[in-house]
Design a protein around this motif. Structure first.
Motif, PDB file in Angstrom:
ATOM      1  N   SER A  64      -9.314  -6.967  95.172  1.00 26.32           N
ATOM      2  CA  SER A  64     -10.133  -7.287  93.954  1.00 26.32           C
ATOM      3  C   SER A  64     -10.760  -8.547  94.144  1.00 26.32           C
ATOM      4  O   SER A  64     -10.195  -9.518  95.099  1.00 26.32           O
ATOM      5  CB  SER A  64      -8.977  -7.226  92.728  1.00 26.32           C
ATOM      6  OG  SER A  64      -7.934  -8.216  92.852  1.00 26.32           O
ATOM      7  N   LEU A  65     -11.631  -8.758  93.304  1.00 22.08           N
ATOM      8  CA  LEU A  65     -12.326 -10.097  93.321  1.00 22.08           C
ATOM      9  C   LEU A  65     -12.024 -10.831  91.949  1.00 22.08           C
ATOM     10  O   LEU A  65     -12.037  -9.768  90.596  1.00 22.08           O
ATOM     11  CB  LEU A  65     -13.683 -10.159  93.345  1.00 22.08           C
ATOM     12  CG  LEU A  65     -14.417  -9.719  94.591  1.00 22.08           C
ATOM     13  CD1 LEU A  65     -15.944  -9.500  94.700  1.00 22.08           C
ATOM     14  CD2 LEU A  65     -13.868 -10.837  95.804  1.00 22.08           C
ATOM     15  N   ARG A  66     -11.863 -12.060  91.771  1.00 22.90           N
ATOM     16  CA  ARG A  66     -11.190 -12.395  90.322  1.00 22.90           C
ATOM     17  C   ARG A  66     -12.039 -13.948  90.249  1.00 22.90           C
ATOM     18  O   ARG A  66     -12.032 -14.765  91.016  1.00 22.90           O
ATOM     19  CB  ARG A  66      -9.921 -12.499  90.367  1.00 22.90           C
ATOM     20  CG  ARG A  66      -8.867 -11.398  90.378  1.00 22.90           C
ATOM     21  CD  ARG A  66      -7.622 -11.529  91.058  1.00 22.90           C
ATOM     22  NE  ARG A  66      -6.902 -10.532  91.519  1.00 22.90           N
ATOM     23  CZ  ARG A  66      -5.586 -10.266  91.363  1.00 22.90           C
ATOM     24  NH1 ARG A  66      -5.017 -11.184  90.753  1.00 22.90           N
ATOM     25  NH2 ARG A  66      -5.116  -9.273  91.704  1.00 22.90           N
ATOM     26  N   ARG A  67     -12.557 -14.094  89.054  1.00 20.80           N
ATOM     27  CA  ARG A  67     -12.900 -15.423  88.500  1.00 20.80           C
ATOM     28  C   ARG A  67     -11.780 -16.204  88.114  1.00 20.80           C
ATOM     29  O   ARG A  67     -11.295 -15.739  87.260  1.00 20.80           O
ATOM     30  CB  ARG A  67     -14.054 -15.334  87.416  1.00 20.80           C
ATOM     31  CG  ARG A  67     -14.624 -16.638  87.175  1.00 20.80           C
ATOM     32  CD  ARG A  67     -15.781 -16.451  86.152  1.00 20.80           C
ATOM     33  NE  ARG A  67     -16.461 -15.212  86.326  1.00 20.80           N
ATOM     34  CZ  ARG A  67     -17.641 -15.294  87.231  1.00 20.80           C
ATOM     35  NH1 ARG A  67     -18.052 -16.400  87.819  1.00 20.80           N
ATOM     36  NH2 ARG A  67     -18.563 -14.198  87.236  1.00 20.80           N
ATOM     37  N   VAL A  68     -11.564 -17.304  88.907  1.00 19.29           N
ATOM     38  CA  VAL A  68     -10.488 -18.075  88.658  1.00 19.29           C
ATOM     39  C   VAL A  68     -10.178 -18.628  87.367  1.00 19.29           C
ATOM     40  O   VAL A  68      -8.936 -18.654  86.737  1.00 19.29           O
ATOM     41  CB  VAL A  68     -10.217 -19.175  90.012  1.00 19.29           C
ATOM     42  CG1 VAL A  68      -9.085 -20.007  89.690  1.00 19.29           C
ATOM     43  CG2 VAL A  68     -10.257 -18.730  91.109  1.00 19.29           C
ATOM     44  N   ALA A  69     -11.351 -19.012  86.771  1.00 16.33           N
ATOM     45  CA  ALA A  69     -11.110 -19.786  85.610  1.00 16.33           C
ATOM     46  C   ALA A  69     -10.690 -18.674  84.332  1.00 16.33           C
ATOM     47  O   ALA A  69      -9.751 -18.994  83.503  1.00 16.33           O
ATOM     48  CB  ALA A  69     -12.430 -20.282  84.910  1.00 16.33           C
ATOM     49  N   ALA A  70     -11.275 -17.455  84.388  1.00 15.54           N
ATOM     50  CA  ALA A  70     -11.054 -16.405  83.644  1.00 15.54           C
ATOM     51  C   ALA A  70      -9.421 -15.938  83.684  1.00 15.54           C
ATOM     52  O   ALA A  70      -8.765 -15.866  83.076  1.00 15.54           O
ATOM     53  CB  ALA A  70     -12.026 -15.067  83.618  1.00 15.54           C
ATOM     54  N   MET A  71      -9.015 -15.854  85.128  1.00 15.74           N
ATOM     55  CA  MET A  71      -7.580 -15.466  85.131  1.00 15.74           C
ATOM     56  C   MET A  71      -6.666 -16.560  84.680  1.00 15.74           C
ATOM     57  O   MET A  71      -5.535 -16.418  84.222  1.00 15.74           O
ATOM     58  CB  MET A  71      -7.360 -15.281  86.672  1.00 15.74           C
ATOM     59  CG  MET A  71      -8.134 -14.561  87.619  1.00 15.74           C
ATOM     60  SD  MET A  71      -7.945 -12.878  86.855  1.00 15.74           S
ATOM     61  CE  MET A  71      -9.683 -12.539  86.182  1.00 15.74           C
ATOM     62  N   ARG A  72      -6.963 -17.814  84.885  1.00 19.05           N
ATOM     63  CA  ARG A  72      -6.031 -18.999  84.281  1.00 19.05           C
ATOM     64  C   ARG A  72      -6.217 -18.724  82.710  1.00 19.05           C
ATOM     65  O   ARG A  72      -5.042 -19.179  82.162  1.00 19.05           O
ATOM     66  CB  ARG A  72      -6.725 -20.136  84.666  1.00 19.05           C
ATOM     67  CG  ARG A  72      -6.608 -20.403  86.294  1.00 19.05           C
ATOM     68  CD  ARG A  72      -6.889 -22.113  86.607  1.00 19.05           C
ATOM     69  NE  ARG A  72      -6.648 -22.317  87.887  1.00 19.05           N
ATOM     70  CZ  ARG A  72      -7.080 -23.049  88.683  1.00 19.05           C
ATOM     71  NH1 ARG A  72      -8.288 -23.729  88.225  1.00 19.05           N
ATOM     72  NH2 ARG A  72      -6.702 -23.157  89.846  1.00 19.05           N
ATOM     73  N   ARG A  73      -7.210 -18.452  82.240  1.00 19.54           N
ATOM     74  CA  ARG A  73      -7.297 -18.319  80.489  1.00 19.54           C
ATOM     75  C   ARG A  73      -6.306 -17.123  80.143  1.00 19.54           C
ATOM     76  O   ARG A  73      -5.697 -17.488  79.315  1.00 19.54           O
ATOM     77  CB  ARG A  73      -8.625 -18.122  80.182  1.00 19.54           C
ATOM     78  CG  ARG A  73      -9.622 -19.277  79.898  1.00 19.54           C
ATOM     79  CD  ARG A  73     -10.974 -19.060  79.306  1.00 19.54           C
ATOM     80  NE  ARG A  73     -11.751 -17.775  79.634  1.00 19.54           N
ATOM     81  CZ  ARG A  73     -12.692 -17.514  80.647  1.00 19.54           C
ATOM     82  NH1 ARG A  73     -12.795 -18.872  81.262  1.00 19.54           N
ATOM     83  NH2 ARG A  73     -13.232 -16.542  80.746  1.00 19.54           N
ATOM     84  N   CYS A  74      -6.269 -16.096  80.910  1.00 21.70           N
ATOM     85  CA  CYS A  74      -5.464 -15.009  80.551  1.00 21.70           C
ATOM     86  C   CYS A  74      -3.940 -15.337  80.980  1.00 21.70           C
ATOM     87  O   CYS A  74      -3.125 -14.949  79.975  1.00 21.70           O
ATOM     88  CB  CYS A  74      -5.762 -13.826  81.401  1.00 21.70           C
ATOM     89  SG  CYS A  74      -7.165 -12.988  80.740  1.00 21.70           S
ATOM     90  N   VAL A  89     -13.097  -7.504  89.208  1.00 17.14           N
ATOM     91  CA  VAL A  89     -13.458  -6.362  89.948  1.00 17.14           C
ATOM     92  C   VAL A  89     -12.530  -5.740  90.956  1.00 17.14           C
ATOM     93  O   VAL A  89     -12.242  -6.483  91.601  1.00 17.14           O
ATOM     94  CB  VAL A  89     -14.810  -6.461  90.624  1.00 17.14           C
ATOM     95  CG1 VAL A  89     -15.410  -4.987  91.286  1.00 17.14           C
ATOM     96  CG2 VAL A  89     -15.879  -7.037  90.106  1.00 17.14           C
ATOM     97  N   GLY A  90     -12.172  -4.387  90.726  1.00 17.01           N
ATOM     98  CA  GLY A  90     -11.168  -3.799  91.500  1.00 17.01           C
ATOM     99  C   GLY A  90     -11.420  -2.271  91.514  1.00 17.01           C
ATOM    100  O   GLY A  90     -12.182  -1.792  90.673  1.00 17.01           O
ATOM    101  N   GLY A  91     -10.762  -1.607  92.597  1.00 15.56           N
ATOM    102  CA  GLY A  91     -10.983  -0.234  92.324  1.00 15.56           C
ATOM    103  C   GLY A  91     -10.534   0.667  91.277  1.00 15.56           C
ATOM    104  O   GLY A  91      -9.264   0.054  90.737  1.00 15.56           O
ATOM    105  N   VAL A  92     -10.881   1.441  90.538  1.00 14.67           N
ATOM    106  CA  VAL A  92     -10.543   2.029  89.246  1.00 14.67           C
ATOM    107  C   VAL A  92      -9.164   3.013  89.755  1.00 14.67           C
ATOM    108  O   VAL A  92      -9.167   3.791  90.764  1.00 14.67           O
ATOM    109  CB  VAL A  92     -11.558   2.953  88.865  1.00 14.67           C
ATOM    110  CG1 VAL A  92     -10.763   3.780  87.665  1.00 14.67           C
ATOM    111  CG2 VAL A  92     -12.722   2.126  88.444  1.00 14.67           C
ATOM    112  N   THR A  93      -8.121   2.825  89.075  1.00 14.93           N
ATOM    113  CA  THR A  93      -6.778   3.606  89.348  1.00 14.93           C
ATOM    114  C   THR A  93      -6.814   4.657  88.311  1.00 14.93           C
ATOM    115  O   THR A  93      -6.451   4.672  87.198  1.00 14.93           O
ATOM    116  CB  THR A  93      -5.693   2.662  89.204  1.00 14.93           C
ATOM    117  OG1 THR A  93      -5.821   1.518  90.035  1.00 14.93           O
ATOM    118  CG2 THR A  93      -4.292   3.406  89.483  1.00 14.93           C
TER     119      THR A  93
END
Length: 117
Positions: free
Chosen positions: A31-41, A7-11
């Motif tokens: 922004s807010l980020r789910r760590v597990a998803a960021m690691r997968r990416c 989740v972050g502001g739309v640019t």
């Protein structure tokens, strides 16, 4: 983060530039980020692209992006989206692009948040 991974502001100013790879761009500055998803990416992209991290996350098929309405309630980015009647949680550089003539709604966003003069 709820049901979303990012989740972050739309640019809006990047919409045309990235429309071929993502439906919209969420700024990573606040922004807010789910760590597990960021690691997968990160593993999926494996630094093979020299992109800023927020571009990687909005184009990653593993990420569940917050829709624009949720993102707008969370943060407004660079003063380029018209604020709603209620204040978002955060403003990310509301006048940040003003020097380049790109901050259309920065003052309005500041006022909605009660931070104006």
């Amino acid at each position: 983060v709820g049901p979303f991974d990012y989740v972050g502001g739309v640019t809006d100013r990047l919409r045309r530039r990235w429309k071929h790879v993502a439906p919209y761009h969420l700024n990573g500055g606040f922004s807010l980020r789910r760590v597990a998803a960021m690691r997968r990416c990160a593993r999926l992209y494996n630094a093979s692209r020299n992109w800023p991290e927020d571009y990687v996350f909005v184009t990653c098929p593993e990420i569940r992006l917050a829709p624009p309405a949720v993102a707008d309630a969370f943060a407004l980015d660079n003063g380029n989206r018209r604020p709603g009647p209620t204040a978002p949680l955060a403003l990310h550089k509301p006048l940040g692009m003003r020097a380049k003539g790109r901050s259309r709604f920065g003052e309005q966003a500041i006022d909605v948040c009660g931070l104006g003069k």
